[in-house]
Design a protein around this motif. Structure first.
Motif, PDB file in Angstrom:
ATOM      1  N   TRP A 163       0.859  -6.027   9.167  1.00 63.39           N
ATOM      2  CA  TRP A 163      -0.417  -6.524   8.418  1.00 63.39           C
ATOM      3  C   TRP A 163      -0.625  -8.223   8.275  1.00 63.39           C
ATOM      4  N   LYS A 215       0.991  -1.182  -0.241  1.00 67.79           N
ATOM      5  CA  LYS A 215       0.001  -0.022  -0.060  1.00 67.79           C
ATOM      6  C   LYS A 215       0.864   1.265   0.090  1.00 67.79           C
ATOM      7  N   ARG A 220      -4.280 -10.261  -0.253  1.00 69.31           N
ATOM      8  CA  ARG A 220      -4.990  -9.097   0.579  1.00 69.31           C
ATOM      9  C   ARG A 220      -6.479  -9.192   0.217  1.00 69.31           C
ATOM     10  N   ARG A 232      -3.598 -10.153   9.839  1.00 70.78           N
ATOM     11  CA  ARG A 232      -4.611 -10.979   8.632  1.00 70.78           C
ATOM     12  C   ARG A 232      -4.720 -12.461   9.320  1.00 70.78           C
ATOM     13  N   ASP A 288      -8.777   1.145  -6.935  1.00 73.70           N
ATOM     14  CA  ASP A 288      -7.772   0.615  -5.901  1.00 73.70           C
ATOM     15  C   ASP A 288      -6.192   1.044  -6.371  1.00 73.70           C
ATOM     16  N   CYS A 319     -10.349  -9.636   0.285  1.00 72.57           N
ATOM     17  CA  CYS A 319     -11.383  -9.179   1.348  1.00 72.57           C
ATOM     18  C   CYS A 319     -11.606 -10.320   2.364  1.00 72.57           C
TER      19      CYS A 319
HETATM   20  C1  HEM Z   1     -19.756  -5.879  -0.562  1.00 70.09           C
HETATM   21  C2  HEM Z   1     -19.278  -6.038   0.518  1.00 70.09           C
HETATM   22  C3  HEM Z   1     -17.534  -5.701   0.345  1.00 70.09           C
HETATM   23  C4  HEM Z   1     -16.761  -5.522  -0.823  1.00 70.09           C
HETATM   24  C5  HEM Z   1     -17.220  -5.118  -1.961  1.00 70.09           C
HETATM   25  C6  HEM Z   1     -15.493  -5.390  -0.182  1.00 70.09           C
HETATM   26  C7  HEM Z   1     -14.457  -4.954  -0.726  1.00 70.09           C
HETATM   27  C8  HEM Z   1     -13.032  -5.171  -0.330  1.00 70.09           C
HETATM   28  C9  HEM Z   1     -11.716  -4.541  -1.061  1.00 70.09           C
HETATM   29  C10 HEM Z   1     -11.883  -3.879  -2.307  1.00 70.09           C
HETATM   30  C11 HEM Z   1     -10.872  -4.846  -0.115  1.00 70.09           C
HETATM   31  C12 HEM Z   1      -9.443  -4.161  -0.415  1.00 70.09           C
HETATM   32  C13 HEM Z   1      -9.292  -2.854   0.093  1.00 70.09           C
HETATM   33  C14 HEM Z   1      -7.605  -2.393   0.222  1.00 70.09           C
HETATM   34  O1  HEM Z   1      -7.009  -3.159   0.642  1.00 70.09           O
HETATM   35  O2  HEM Z   1      -7.466  -1.447  -0.552  1.00 70.09           O
HETATM   36  C15 HEM Z   1     -11.219  -5.443   1.049  1.00 70.09           C
HETATM   37  C16 HEM Z   1     -10.443  -5.804   2.216  1.00 70.09           C
HETATM   38  C17 HEM Z   1     -10.946  -5.961   3.497  1.00 70.09           C
HETATM   39  N1  HEM Z   1     -12.193  -6.274   3.673  1.00 70.09           N
HETATM   40 FE1  HEM Z   1     -13.977  -6.159   2.616  1.00 70.09          FE
HETATM   41  N2  HEM Z   1     -15.543  -5.638   1.125  1.00 70.09           N
HETATM   42  C18 HEM Z   1     -16.731  -6.056   1.395  1.00 70.09           C
HETATM   43  C19 HEM Z   1     -17.331  -6.305   2.822  1.00 70.09           C
HETATM   44  C20 HEM Z   1     -16.574  -6.732   4.020  1.00 70.09           C
HETATM   45  C21 HEM Z   1     -16.996  -6.978   5.253  1.00 70.09           C
HETATM   46  C22 HEM Z   1     -18.388  -7.235   5.610  1.00 70.09           C
HETATM   47  C23 HEM Z   1     -15.819  -7.216   5.800  1.00 70.09           C
HETATM   48  C24 HEM Z   1     -15.908  -7.652   7.393  1.00 70.09           C
HETATM   49  C25 HEM Z   1     -16.641  -7.202   8.478  1.00 70.09           C
HETATM   50  C26 HEM Z   1     -14.740  -6.859   5.352  1.00 70.09           C
HETATM   51  C27 HEM Z   1     -13.622  -6.983   5.794  1.00 70.09           C
HETATM   52  C28 HEM Z   1     -12.454  -6.857   4.934  1.00 70.09           C
HETATM   53  C29 HEM Z   1     -11.267  -6.774   5.618  1.00 70.09           C
HETATM   54  C30 HEM Z   1     -10.611  -6.934   7.065  1.00 70.09           C
HETATM   55  C31 HEM Z   1     -10.198  -6.330   4.326  1.00 70.09           C
HETATM   56  C32 HEM Z   1      -8.717  -6.004   4.607  1.00 70.09           C
HETATM   57  C33 HEM Z   1      -7.814  -7.377   4.249  1.00 70.09           C
HETATM   58  C34 HEM Z   1      -6.405  -7.217   4.153  1.00 70.09           C
HETATM   59  O3  HEM Z   1      -5.895  -6.180   3.802  1.00 70.09           O
HETATM   60  O4  HEM Z   1      -5.865  -8.178   4.442  1.00 70.09           O
HETATM   61  N3  HEM Z   1     -15.241  -6.682   4.067  1.00 70.09           N
HETATM   62  N4  HEM Z   1     -12.585  -5.737   0.925  1.00 70.09           N
END
Ligand code: HEM
Length: 590
Positions: free
Chosen positions: A124, A100, A531, A128, A460, A533
């Protein structure tokens, strides 16, 4: 007169020099849709298209043959890509070369701290691993289902049933959904219910009974005795309609937090998220100067963060006292991370082991706990709300798709009846069981198709930590930013064929009608690679539960010709909300 003449000569010489420099510039003419100027680069094109930024990113790729384009903004070089092989290279194959980096961190430093969304490297990896361990547990899935179910059947549905009678005008479904999802995510993450979803009533018992009656009708159709009983109890005690707030009880133990702290947190969190995201819209020196001088929006941010931090400090302290009292939320689970869990997640990475030592091997520090919680709140709130809002709009404006969604729900309910109300070991919920949600292949396809055209996170970005060459031959120098343009990817004929702009859920189904996923590198809506989601599966459960429950109980309609204005920010939303009329649905399948 003489001064005027000198000024005219100076202006002619200056403008001619700029023109010559511009023509010699390496990007001149090679950048259709984004002409580049000396010093400022493509800034004019960006500003001219600010009101239609997402559409502009699509134009950029339509006007060029390649799938990766170079854009200069001031001294920064940005590579925009819609090429799945490049996305795979950046997000997976050369993962460590594209962190990032400094692109995101300073903007969200105060709000997200060192949390998972805002960190790289060992910190991270540590989060994770702990979070993946927690997220794979069946008990968390059961907990998330029961919270979502309770919020939907005890608050959202009866509230909407009452609201349709109280107002002949439309209601803003985007606002209602974001409040509902905020209540859910707070209960799942923090173990407390901020009761943000409120339906104004006159407060009379007559109206409250009307709500209860609607609830009973729903119950008669779908056997939701527990929820209705619980809801009726609340109403009977005359606490159900209280100061215009429909309140209801929940089965899981929750932390008691003073109302003033909760309200401060809700306002503070919303303000801090908004102001942090708005930093991306102004030159960095401007907001850093305002922060230094503590003026304007930066002063507001500091005040908002004070409210957020006061609340999280109280909550973490209180929650630590309640360990072992049956709390199932994420905060309790992170506090409970024991030696054993840390041992199980420890790996060969030197960095991670050092990080675990830093956490004294048995607990996670309070400040990291605070960051973890706020990161999960942010990750799971606007994304889910965006996907559900856009899907609701699309389904309600495509009658044939709505019919097929209802037919799927109806056949699931028929199976339930045939099996005598559901399998014994299925996770019991008032709206649908986990097994029933899994059977919703068509709904899954509809949501996926919506997010192809309206991705909750439209773009992103990663940071090149070293020189590199992309699979398509593009040279990358250290410090470049690589933006993968998720919105433009979903609308590219080169990736999805000539019917890319048509809404066709069928493209996600095999010949048996089963959901067929595509490569995450072609469809990085949830990102891809290490990474990806963490909440993807939970998000689908929540989204399907919400949409199926709403659509089987109500008919939603927008004014003829309504077209949402898309927001320009980190997550996609409708700038003026989603005004809809709501009517109780009489029959599921006509
Ligand atoms: C339609 C619903 C969702 C979409 C489209 C979505 C999309 C994304 C995207 C694009 C990222 C990458 C962000 C980045 O690093 O720049 C991400 C990361 C993440 N999302 Fe989601 N998300 C959704 C729902 C959720 C929900 C409900 C949770 C948990 C409560 C969640 C937890 C996370 C976590 C913890 C990361 C970080 C992962 C990492 O960096 O290792 N997301 N999500």
């Amino acid at each position: 007169m003489q001064a005027g003449m000198w000024f005219a000569i100076f202006a002619i010489v200056f403008l001619s020099s700029v023109y010559v420099l511009w023509k010699r510039h390496p990007n001149y003419g090679a950048s259709p849709g984004a002409p580049s100027f000396p010093i400022i680069g493509c800034l004019p094109a960006l500003l001219l298209n600010k009101h239609r930024y997402h559409e502009w990113t699509c134009d950029l790729f339509e006007q060029s043959h390649g799938l990766t384009r170079s854009i200069r903004l001031g001294s920064d070089i940005l590579l925009f890509t819609i090429d799945p092989t490049v996305v795979r290279h950046v997000l997976k194959d050369s993962f460590t070369s594209y962190p990032k980096g400094p692109i995101f961190y300073p903007y969200f430093e105060e709000l997200l701290g060192q949390g998972i969304l805002n960190s790289d490297g060992p910190l991270w990896v540590f989060q994770r691993k702990v979070a993946s361990h927690i997220f794979t547990s069946n008990s968390l899935r059961t907990f998330i289902l029961s919270i979502s179910d309770s919020e939907i059947s005890s608050r959202l549905l009866p509230g909407l049933a009452a609201a349709q009678h109280m107002s002949s005008d439309s209601v803003d479904m985007q606002d209602i959904l974001i409040r509902c999802i905020f209540d859910m995510i707070c209960q799942i993450t923090l173990g407390m219910d901020p009761v943000c979803l409120k339906f104004p009533t006159s407060g009379t018992m007559e109206e409250a009974d009307h709500i209860a009656m609607s609830c009973t009708e729903m119950d008669a159709r779908h056997q939701r005795h527990d929820e209705v009983h619980e809801y009726r109890e609340v109403l009977d005690e005359k606490h159900g309609v209280h100061g215009g707030i429909v309140k209801c009880s929940l089965r899981s133990p929750k932390t008691k937090v003073p109302d003033s702290l909760v309200q401060g947190f809700v306002q503070g969190f919303q303000a801090a998220t908004r102001i942090s995201a708005e930093r991306f819209l102004v030159p960095r020196f401007l907001w850093t100067m305002k922060r230094f001088l503590r003026i304007g929006s930066e002063r507001e941010l500091l005040q908002a963060l004070e409210q957020v931090n006061e609340f999280t400090t109280f909550l973490i302290k209180q929650s630590k006292k309640e360990i072992g009292k049956g709390r199932k939320d994420l905060l309790a689970r992170f506090i409970h991370v024991s030696d054993e869990t840390l041992g199980a997640i420890a790996c060969d990475d030197m960095g991670v082991n050092a990080c675990i030592r830093e956490q004294e091997r048995s607990t996670i520090s309070d400040s990291l706990l605070r960051d973890i919680l706020l990161n999960f709140l942010l990750a799971g709130l606007e994304t889910v709300a965006s996907a559900v809002t856009f899907t609701l709009w699309i389904v309600s404006t495509h009658p044939e798709i709505e019919r097929r969604v209802l037919r799927e729900i109806s056949s699931i309910l028929a199976d339930r009846e045939q099996n005598g109300g559901g399998e014994e070991d299925a996770i019991k919920v008032g709206t649908f069981t986990y097994e029933e949600v899994r059977k919703m292949d068509y709904m899954h396809a509809v949501i996926s198709e919506t997010m192809r055209l309206y991705p909750p996170v439209p773009a992103d970005c990663k940071y090149a930590a070293e020189d590199d060459v992309l699979p398509d031959g593009t040279k990358v120098s250290k410090g470049y930013r690589i933006g993968f343009m998720i919105f433009a990817m979903g609308r590219s004929a080169k990736l999805w064929g000539e019917d890319c702009l048509d809404f066709r859920p069928e493209r996600w189904l095999d010949h048996n009608g089963h959901f067929q996923p595509v490569s995450a590198f072609k469809y990085p809506v949830f990102q891809a690679g290490p990474r990806i989601c963490l909440g993807k599966d939970f998000a689908f459960i929540q989204m399907k539960l919400l949409l199926a429950s709403l659509l089987m109980n109500f008919e939603f309609a927008v004014h003829a010709g309504f077209k949402p204005k898309l927001s320009y920010g980190i997550t996609l939303s409708m700038v003026n909300g989603l005004p809809m009329t709501v009517r109780r649905r009489i029959t599921l399948v006509s």
